[in-house]
Design a protein around this motif. Sequence first.
Motif, PDB file in Angstrom:
ATOM      1  N   LEU A   1      59.208  26.275  32.255  1.00 57.72           N
ATOM      2  CA  LEU A   1      58.015  25.758  32.607  1.00 57.72           C
ATOM      3  C   LEU A   1      57.223  26.508  33.744  1.00 57.72           C
ATOM      4  N   ALA A   2      58.095  27.493  34.397  1.00 60.34           N
ATOM      5  CA  ALA A   2      57.458  28.358  35.304  1.00 60.34           C
ATOM      6  C   ALA A   2      56.666  29.554  34.402  1.00 60.34           C
ATOM      7  N   LEU A   3      57.265  30.022  33.509  1.00 56.14           N
ATOM      8  CA  LEU A   3      56.530  30.995  32.531  1.00 56.14           C
ATOM      9  C   LEU A   3      55.183  30.574  32.101  1.00 56.14           C
ATOM     10  N   VAL A   4      55.155  29.201  31.561  1.00 53.34           N
ATOM     11  CA  VAL A   4      54.133  28.662  30.937  1.00 53.34           C
ATOM     12  C   VAL A   4      52.818  28.426  32.254  1.00 53.34           C
ATOM     13  N   LEU A   5      53.534  27.818  33.385  1.00 51.83           N
ATOM     14  CA  LEU A   5      52.413  27.500  34.545  1.00 51.83           C
ATOM     15  C   LEU A   5      51.950  28.882  35.014  1.00 51.83           C
ATOM     16  N   SER A   6      52.996  29.923  34.858  1.00 50.82           N
ATOM     17  CA  SER A   6      52.345  31.148  35.400  1.00 50.82           C
ATOM     18  C   SER A   6      51.122  31.757  34.481  1.00 50.82           C
ATOM     19  N   ARG A   7      51.305  31.405  33.373  1.00 46.31           N
ATOM     20  CA  ARG A   7      50.261  31.815  32.258  1.00 46.31           C
ATOM     21  C   ARG A   7      48.973  31.076  32.754  1.00 46.31           C
ATOM     22  N   PHE A   8      49.171  29.789  32.763  1.00 49.96           N
ATOM     23  CA  PHE A   8      47.975  28.858  33.307  1.00 49.96           C
ATOM     24  C   PHE A   8      47.270  29.305  34.648  1.00 49.96           C
ATOM     25  N   ALA A   9      48.117  29.986  35.582  1.00 49.69           N
ATOM     26  CA  ALA A   9      47.717  30.099  36.811  1.00 49.69           C
ATOM     27  C   ALA A   9      46.972  31.399  36.632  1.00 49.69           C
ATOM     28  N   ILE A  10      47.458  32.562  35.924  1.00 60.08           N
ATOM     29  CA  ILE A  10      46.517  33.709  35.605  1.00 60.08           C
ATOM     30  C   ILE A  10      45.587  33.552  34.751  1.00 60.08           C
ATOM     31  N   LEU A  11      45.470  32.587  33.788  1.00 61.40           N
ATOM     32  CA  LEU A  11      44.470  32.460  33.120  1.00 61.40           C
ATOM     33  C   LEU A  11      43.232  31.746  33.741  1.00 61.40           C
ATOM     34  N   ALA A  12      43.671  30.655  34.909  1.00 59.77           N
ATOM     35  CA  ALA A  12      42.613  29.929  35.707  1.00 59.77           C
ATOM     36  C   ALA A  12      41.905  31.073  36.510  1.00 59.77           C
ATOM     37  N   ILE A  13      42.580  31.957  37.022  1.00 59.82           N
ATOM     38  CA  ILE A  13      41.988  32.817  38.019  1.00 59.82           C
ATOM     39  C   ILE A  13      41.081  33.874  37.128  1.00 59.82           C
ATOM     40  N   GLU A  14      41.637  34.370  35.932  1.00 61.34           N
ATOM     41  CA  GLU A  14      40.731  35.202  35.152  1.00 61.34           C
ATOM     42  C   GLU A  14      39.367  34.430  34.685  1.00 61.34           C
ATOM     43  N   ILE A  15      39.439  33.032  34.273  1.00 63.07           N
ATOM     44  CA  ILE A  15      38.503  32.387  33.908  1.00 63.07           C
ATOM     45  C   ILE A  15      37.243  32.057  35.097  1.00 63.07           C
ATOM     46  N   LEU A  16      37.755  31.750  35.983  1.00 65.92           N
ATOM     47  CA  LEU A  16      37.007  31.488  37.369  1.00 65.92           C
ATOM     48  C   LEU A  16      36.178  32.981  37.859  1.00 65.92           C
ATOM     49  N   PHE A  17      36.880  34.022  37.535  1.00 65.40           N
ATOM     50  CA  PHE A  17      36.305  35.288  37.742  1.00 65.40           C
ATOM     51  C   PHE A  17      35.236  35.474  36.885  1.00 65.40           C
ATOM     52  N   LEU A  18      35.450  35.329  35.604  1.00 66.39           N
ATOM     53  CA  LEU A  18      34.419  35.614  34.382  1.00 66.39           C
ATOM     54  C   LEU A  18      33.351  34.699  34.581  1.00 66.39           C
ATOM     55  N   VAL A  19      33.408  33.321  34.987  1.00 64.36           N
ATOM     56  CA  VAL A  19      32.482  32.482  35.377  1.00 64.36           C
ATOM     57  C   VAL A  19      31.607  32.996  36.545  1.00 64.36           C
ATOM     58  N   LEU A  20      32.052  33.449  37.523  1.00 63.06           N
ATOM     59  CA  LEU A  20      31.476  33.877  38.804  1.00 63.06           C
ATOM     60  C   LEU A  20      30.714  35.167  38.448  1.00 63.06           C
ATOM     61  N   LEU A  21      31.205  36.068  37.662  1.00 62.99           N
ATOM     62  CA  LEU A  21      30.668  37.215  37.151  1.00 62.99           C
ATOM     63  C   LEU A  21      29.422  36.848  36.185  1.00 62.99           C
TER      64      LEU A  21
END
Length: 241
Positions: free
Chosen positions: A99-119
Motif C-alpha cells: 500500500l505504501a508503494l502504491v500511495l507513494s506513486r499516487f503522491a508523486i504523480l499528484a505533485i507532478e500533475i499539479l506542477f504541470l497544471v500550474l506550468l
Amino acid sequence: MNFIKTLGLSTYYQMLIFTRLKQAVFFTLFFPIFLYVVFNALWGQTDESYAFYLLTGVISMLIASDGFFAIGPVVKQFYASGFIKYVKKMPVSVLTHFLALVLSRFAILAIEILFLVLLGTILFHVPMTVGGLLNILFGAIIGLSIFAFLGLSLSFLDLKSSGEKSITSILYFVMLFTSEAFYPSKMLNPMIGKIGDFLPMNGILSIMRPEVEQNWIVLLLWIIIPLVAFIVLFNRSKISR
C-alpha cells in the motif's frame, strides 16, 4: 491509528527511495515537463486550445508509464527475488508495504500533475477551474489503477520470465499512438481511432476532457478485467510456490 502512522511513514520512505533513482526521477518528473514545453512551443502557438489538449495528453502518458513500469515489475521483483520473505519478517506487514508503494506513486504523480497544471496555466494560459482540476485528478486515479493492474497481470503471467517487458512495451506504445493523447487520431485515420477507443487511454482522456463523449462500458471493462486477472494470477502464483 498505529496502522495509519505506519502506512504514512512507509509511504514517506518509499518516496525517499524514489528520489534516489535518478532514471525514475528524470522520466517521471522532468521528461513530461520537457515534452509539454517543447510540444507547446512547436504547435501550441497557433492554437490556444491545444495547450489544454496536450496537458491532459502528457498526464495520461505519464500515468500509463508509471502504472505499467513502476508498480507491476517492482512487485514482481519482490516475489521473484525472494525479497517478499524478508518483508514478511519485518514489523511492517506485506499489505502495508505494498500500500505504501502504491500511495507513494499516487503522491508523486499528484505533485507532478499539479506542477504541470500550474506550468500550463502560467506559461500557456490554460483555462483551469477547480472542476477541471478535479476531473484531471479523478482521471489520474482511475488511470493509474487500470494501468497498474494491467502491468501487474502481465508481470505475474510468469514470475521466472522477463518476457512480459516486451509485451508491456508494445501494449504501451500501441495504446499511446492510437489514442488521442497528442493528436486527433480519429480525424487522421478513423480505423486507428476505433482501435484507440477500445483501449483504456482514450477513456481516461475522456474523463479529463469532459467535452468528449465517454464510453463507460469500455472503461468499466478495463477497470474490472485487469483486476480480476491479477487476482487469479496472484492466487495461482502463491499456490505454485
